[in-house]
Enzyme design. Structure first.
Site, PDB file in Angstrom:
ATOM      1  N   CYS A  75      28.351  36.756  41.865  1.00 61.43           N
ATOM      2  CA  CYS A  75      27.762  37.424  43.028  1.00 61.43           C
ATOM      3  C   CYS A  75      28.853  37.836  44.014  1.00 61.43           C
ATOM      4  O   CYS A  75      28.897  37.372  45.162  1.00 61.43           O
ATOM      5  CB  CYS A  75      26.748  36.510  43.709  1.00 61.43           C
ATOM      6  N   ARG A 104      54.531  33.762  31.315  1.00 64.62           N
ATOM      7  CA  ARG A 104      53.631  34.855  30.970  1.00 64.62           C
ATOM      8  C   ARG A 104      54.143  35.666  29.772  1.00 64.62           C
ATOM      9  O   ARG A 104      53.376  36.027  28.873  1.00 64.62           O
ATOM     10  CB  ARG A 104      53.468  35.783  32.178  1.00 64.62           C
TER      11      ARG A 104
END
Length: 358
Positions: free
Chosen positions: A308, A243
């Site tokens: 959703c 990272r």
């Protein structure tokens, strides 16, 4: 980057700054001095990112047969370290020619011994205090002292496996002083133990875990201090950052589809979602961003995607200029654990485009 992003033919899109990435990895390599530097492919295995990083690292760390095959196909000459807590027999067979295999259990060691010759590190799960860590690698990762001793007995009967040292990635999200303290504690335990087993030229892999601060995009881990501290350890030392190498050199760029206010809270609905950029959900933070087309008095709003689920949130209650459909938002620090960790096929929306600045 702004002009590039505004001239894209479709959104969402990932933009990777390969020139910036190369400059960054060069500076890390210089700061680490004699410490070996392997890139953790899990952070971002994009082919162009791997090719950009490869000339400036000593190898690549992989954690599955899929990553192993991908890296070998992309970088056929690079050294590979193979880790992960659940290796299959097929993966162990694939990994035989890896530079190092990180053994996670006695049963894994026995299965590897049946495959053939290999150079190994035993992964240690040591009881060290890491109070400020964003993530501690305990539980199924590595072995305690009793289990490590069991592996030592097994190695005596399996000379085809050569013990080179210890792997000890114990925590993530720490600054240089904290990681150096962990490395010193690992060294204090590991070197006498390895010496008792007759290991010459012992190796210590102290993993990754270098802090990346998403609330401060301009901050960087102190690689110079870290490299200086690691150089004092009387052993061959290896680190495996991911990272902290690539996060800063990727953007996820998308456009506004709708803006609405519900019960007093404003929502900006963006094309795409966390099925493309899962980082903020995974880390529990607001993803840093830039508004590329709008300006003016800023108001609080929540930036969401098309999914959703109420968990499809990029940034909650952040200040944004007046936005309308068609405005462009660029999420920064999207170069690690972003696209590759996301649930791409949920709702079957189109996948993003990928672009590279060289």
């Amino acid at each position: 980057m702004k002009e590039y992003a505004l001239n894209l033919d479709r959104y969402p899109a990932y933009i990777y700054d390969l020139a910036g990435l190369e400059s960054h990895i060069k500076s890390i390599r210089a700061a680490l001095g004699p410490t070996e530097l392997f890139y953790a492919a899990k952070a971002n295995p994009d082919v162009e990112i791997l090719r950009t990083i490869a000339p400036h690292v000593d190898g690549v760390e992989v954690s599955s047969g899929g990553e192993l095959t991908h890296v070998r196909e992309t970088l056929p000459k690079t050294r590979i370290a193979f880790g992960g807590p659940g290796k299959t027999p097929q993966e162990l067979s694939l990994a035989l020619h890896a530079d190092r295999i990180h053994v996670e259990s006695p049963s894994e060691l026995i299965r590897l011994a049946a495959e053939g010759f290999a150079n190994i590190l035993l992964r240690a799960n040591l009881p060290l205090n890491t109070p400020d860590a964003a993530l501690t690698m305990n539980g199924p990762f590595g072995m305690d002292e009793d289990t490590l001793n069991e592996c030592a007995y097994l190695l005596a009967d399996n000379p085809q496996l050569t013990l080179r040292g210890i792997h000890a990635h114990l925590a993530s999200g720490l600054d240089a002083p904290a990681l150096l303290d962990i490395a010193d504690q690992v060294t204090e335990w590991a070197l006498p133990w390895l010496k008792s087993l007759g290991v010459t030229n012992p190796e210590l892999n102290v993993g990754g875990g270098m802090a990346v601060d998403y609330t401060s995009p301009d901050s960087r881990f102190n690689w110079q201090a870290y490299g200086t501290g690691l150089s004092l350890i009387p052993a061959k030392v290896r680190v495996e950052p991911g990272r902290a190498i690539t996060a800063y050199h990727g953007w996820y760029v998308t456009d506004v589809l709708d803006v609405k206010t519900t019960r007093g809270e404003t929502y900006v609905i963006l094309r795409g979602g966390t099925h493309h950029l899962r980082t903020p959900v995974t880390k529990g933070h607001d993803q840093p961003f830039l508004s590329l087309t709008a300006s003016g008095q800023r108001i609080p709003a929540t930036l969401v995607g098309q999914l959703c689920t109420p968990k499809d949130v990029f940034a909650r209650n952040v200040l944004v200029p007046p936005l309308i459909p068609g405005d462009i938002i660029a999420f920064t620090m999207a170069g690690a654990y972003a696209w590759n960790i996301s649930h791409h096929d949920f709702l079957m929306h189109p996948k993003p485009a990928f672009h590279y600045i060289r």
